[in-house]
Motif scaffolding. Structure first.
Motif, PDB file in Angstrom:
ATOM      1  N   PHE A   6      50.717   7.816  46.448  1.00  0.00           N
ATOM      2  CA  PHE A   6      49.535   7.970  47.285  1.00  0.00           C
ATOM      3  C   PHE A   6      49.869   7.579  48.716  1.00  0.00           C
ATOM      4  N   GLU A   7      49.705   8.515  49.640  1.00  0.00           N
ATOM      5  CA  GLU A   7      49.911   8.229  51.062  1.00  0.00           C
ATOM      6  C   GLU A   7      48.620   7.676  51.622  1.00  0.00           C
ATOM      7  N   LEU A   8      48.702   6.496  52.213  1.00  0.00           N
ATOM      8  CA  LEU A   8      47.518   5.795  52.679  1.00  0.00           C
ATOM      9  C   LEU A   8      46.944   6.378  53.970  1.00  0.00           C
ATOM     10  N   GLY A   9      47.744   7.100  54.733  1.00  0.00           N
ATOM     11  CA  GLY A   9      47.249   7.691  55.977  1.00  0.00           C
ATOM     12  C   GLY A   9      47.324   6.757  57.164  1.00  0.00           C
ATOM     13  N   ALA A  10      47.451   5.480  56.906  1.00  0.00           N
ATOM     14  CA  ALA A  10      47.592   4.461  57.945  1.00  0.00           C
ATOM     15  C   ALA A  10      48.213   3.228  57.283  1.00  0.00           C
ATOM     16  N   LEU A  11      48.854   2.426  58.066  1.00  0.00           N
ATOM     17  CA  LEU A  11      49.497   1.233  57.549  1.00  0.00           C
ATOM     18  C   LEU A  11      48.459   0.274  56.961  1.00  0.00           C
ATOM     19  N   PHE A  12      48.695  -0.183  55.736  1.00  0.00           N
ATOM     20  CA  PHE A  12      47.831  -1.169  55.087  1.00  0.00           C
ATOM     21  C   PHE A  12      48.730  -2.163  54.377  1.00  0.00           C
ATOM     22  N   ALA A  13      48.587  -3.443  54.703  1.00  0.00           N
ATOM     23  CA  ALA A  13      49.398  -4.503  54.095  1.00  0.00           C
ATOM     24  C   ALA A  13      50.892  -4.169  54.209  1.00  0.00           C
ATOM     25  N   ASN A  14      51.270  -3.627  55.346  1.00  0.00           N
ATOM     26  CA  ASN A  14      52.637  -3.234  55.668  1.00  0.00           C
ATOM     27  C   ASN A  14      53.140  -2.063  54.820  1.00  0.00           C
ATOM     28  N   HIS A  15      52.245  -1.327  54.196  1.00  0.00           N
ATOM     29  CA  HIS A  15      52.633  -0.172  53.388  1.00  0.00           C
ATOM     30  C   HIS A  15      51.960   1.095  53.899  1.00  0.00           C
ATOM     31  N   GLU A  16      52.719   2.176  53.877  1.00  0.00           N
ATOM     32  CA  GLU A  16      52.173   3.495  54.181  1.00  0.00           C
ATOM     33  C   GLU A  16      51.970   4.307  52.909  1.00  0.00           C
ATOM     34  N   ILE A  17      52.691   3.909  51.857  1.00  0.00           N
ATOM     35  CA  ILE A  17      52.663   4.642  50.587  1.00  0.00           C
ATOM     36  C   ILE A  17      52.521   3.646  49.435  1.00  0.00           C
ATOM     37  N   LEU A  18      51.709   4.004  48.447  1.00  0.00           N
ATOM     38  CA  LEU A  18      51.602   3.252  47.199  1.00  0.00           C
ATOM     39  C   LEU A  18      52.123   4.138  46.078  1.00  0.00           C
ATOM     40  N   MET A  19      52.998   3.592  45.262  1.00  0.00           N
ATOM     41  CA  MET A  19      53.452   4.281  44.052  1.00  0.00           C
ATOM     42  C   MET A  19      53.059   3.437  42.850  1.00  0.00           C
ATOM     43  N   THR A  20      52.541   4.090  41.823  1.00  0.00           N
ATOM     44  CA  THR A  20      52.154   3.392  40.596  1.00  0.00           C
ATOM     45  C   THR A  20      52.776   4.085  39.394  1.00  0.00           C
ATOM     46  N   GLY A  21      52.942   3.322  38.343  1.00  0.00           N
ATOM     47  CA  GLY A  21      53.525   3.835  37.106  1.00  0.00           C
ATOM     48  C   GLY A  21      53.818   2.674  36.173  1.00  0.00           C
ATOM     49  N   ARG A  22      54.915   2.786  35.445  1.00  0.00           N
ATOM     50  CA  ARG A  22      55.338   1.698  34.554  1.00  0.00           C
ATOM     51  C   ARG A  22      56.741   1.287  34.953  1.00  0.00           C
ATOM     52  N   ILE A  23      57.120   0.087  34.534  1.00  0.00           N
ATOM     53  CA  ILE A  23      58.408  -0.462  34.938  1.00  0.00           C
ATOM     54  C   ILE A  23      59.055  -1.203  33.774  1.00  0.00           C
ATOM     55  N   ALA A  24      60.368  -1.170  33.747  1.00  0.00           N
ATOM     56  CA  ALA A  24      61.161  -1.979  32.817  1.00  0.00           C
ATOM     57  C   ALA A  24      62.011  -2.898  33.676  1.00  0.00           C
ATOM     58  N   LEU A  25      61.941  -4.185  33.394  1.00  0.00           N
ATOM     59  CA  LEU A  25      62.666  -5.185  34.172  1.00  0.00           C
ATOM     60  C   LEU A  25      63.877  -5.678  33.380  1.00  0.00           C
ATOM     61  N   SER A  26      64.998  -5.808  34.059  1.00  0.00           N
ATOM     62  CA  SER A  26      66.216  -6.354  33.440  1.00  0.00           C
ATOM     63  C   SER A  26      66.411  -7.762  33.959  1.00  0.00           C
ATOM     64  N   HIS A  27      65.695  -8.691  33.357  1.00  0.00           N
ATOM     65  CA  HIS A  27      65.774 -10.086  33.788  1.00  0.00           C
ATOM     66  C   HIS A  27      65.723 -10.965  32.555  1.00  0.00           C
ATOM     67  N   SER A  28      66.667 -11.821  32.419  1.00  0.00           N
ATOM     68  CA  SER A  28      66.760 -12.644  31.208  1.00  0.00           C
ATOM     69  C   SER A  28      65.575 -13.595  31.038  1.00  0.00           C
ATOM     70  N   GLY A  29      64.894 -13.932  32.129  1.00  0.00           N
ATOM     71  CA  GLY A  29      63.813 -14.888  32.030  1.00  0.00           C
ATOM     72  C   GLY A  29      62.470 -14.277  31.689  1.00  0.00           C
ATOM     73  N   LEU A  30      62.410 -12.955  31.580  1.00  0.00           N
ATOM     74  CA  LEU A  30      61.133 -12.305  31.316  1.00  0.00           C
ATOM     75  C   LEU A  30      61.250 -11.450  30.067  1.00  0.00           C
ATOM     76  N   ARG A  31      60.423 -11.708  29.091  1.00  0.00           N
ATOM     77  CA  ARG A  31      60.428 -10.910  27.874  1.00  0.00           C
ATOM     78  C   ARG A  31      59.639  -9.642  28.080  1.00  0.00           C
ATOM     79  N   GLN A  32      60.151  -8.535  27.605  1.00  0.00           N
ATOM     80  CA  GLN A  32      59.460  -7.266  27.663  1.00  0.00           C
ATOM     81  C   GLN A  32      58.486  -7.179  26.486  1.00  0.00           C
ATOM     82  N   PRO A  33      57.323  -6.572  26.694  1.00  0.00           N
ATOM     83  CA  PRO A  33      56.398  -6.367  25.576  1.00  0.00           C
ATOM     84  C   PRO A  33      57.046  -5.467  24.525  1.00  0.00           C
ATOM     85  N   ALA A  34      56.680  -5.676  23.267  1.00  0.00           N
ATOM     86  CA  ALA A  34      57.243  -4.864  22.176  1.00  0.00           C
ATOM     87  C   ALA A  34      56.697  -3.459  22.198  1.00  0.00           C
TER      88      ALA A  34
END
Length: 129
Positions: free
Chosen positions: A101-129
């Protein structure tokens, strides 16, 4: 929109938002490294990021796309600012972006918001099953 896959290593803030576990990070649209793209994603293999837009509508009372995008970015920025949640520096991740989503103007130092899902590769955080 079809899914776009992004993989990177960056600082990720993980926080709860209602029933969701959300991850926030930034990317840059060019070599200057300004972090003008906000990635706000759900940490769940079954999610597609549309849950965030529904929360912005139902919980945030926002009905227009730009207002919903700003609400989503506000929640992410709040979580990072207060440092009350999990902050993961230099975390490797793979995001499946569903909406850009293009915001059309700078908001919170962002011009674009992207959303979706993410997988994190970090030993300290467990991924949901």
């Amino acid at each position: 929109m079809s899914l776009i896959e992004l993989t990177a290593t960056s600082r990720v803030t993980v926080f709860p938002l209602e029933e969701l576990t959300v991850a926030y990070t930034t990317q840059s649209s060019d070599a200057r490294g300004l972090g003008d793209i906000g990635l706000v994603t759900v940490v769940d293999e079954q999610a597609d990021g549309e849950e965030l837009w529904r929360l912005a509508r139902d919980l945030g009372g926002r009905t227009q796309g730009a207002d919903q995008a700003r609400w989503i970015l506000t929640q992410a920025g709040r979580a990072r600012m207060v440092k009350a949640y999990t902050d993961l520096p230099d975390t490797k991740w793979t995001a499946h972006i569903r909406r850009r989503f293009e915001l059309g103007a700078l908001f919170a130092n962002h011009e674009i918001l992207m959303t979706g899902r993410i997988a994190l590769s970090h030993s300290g955080l467990r991924q949901p099953a």
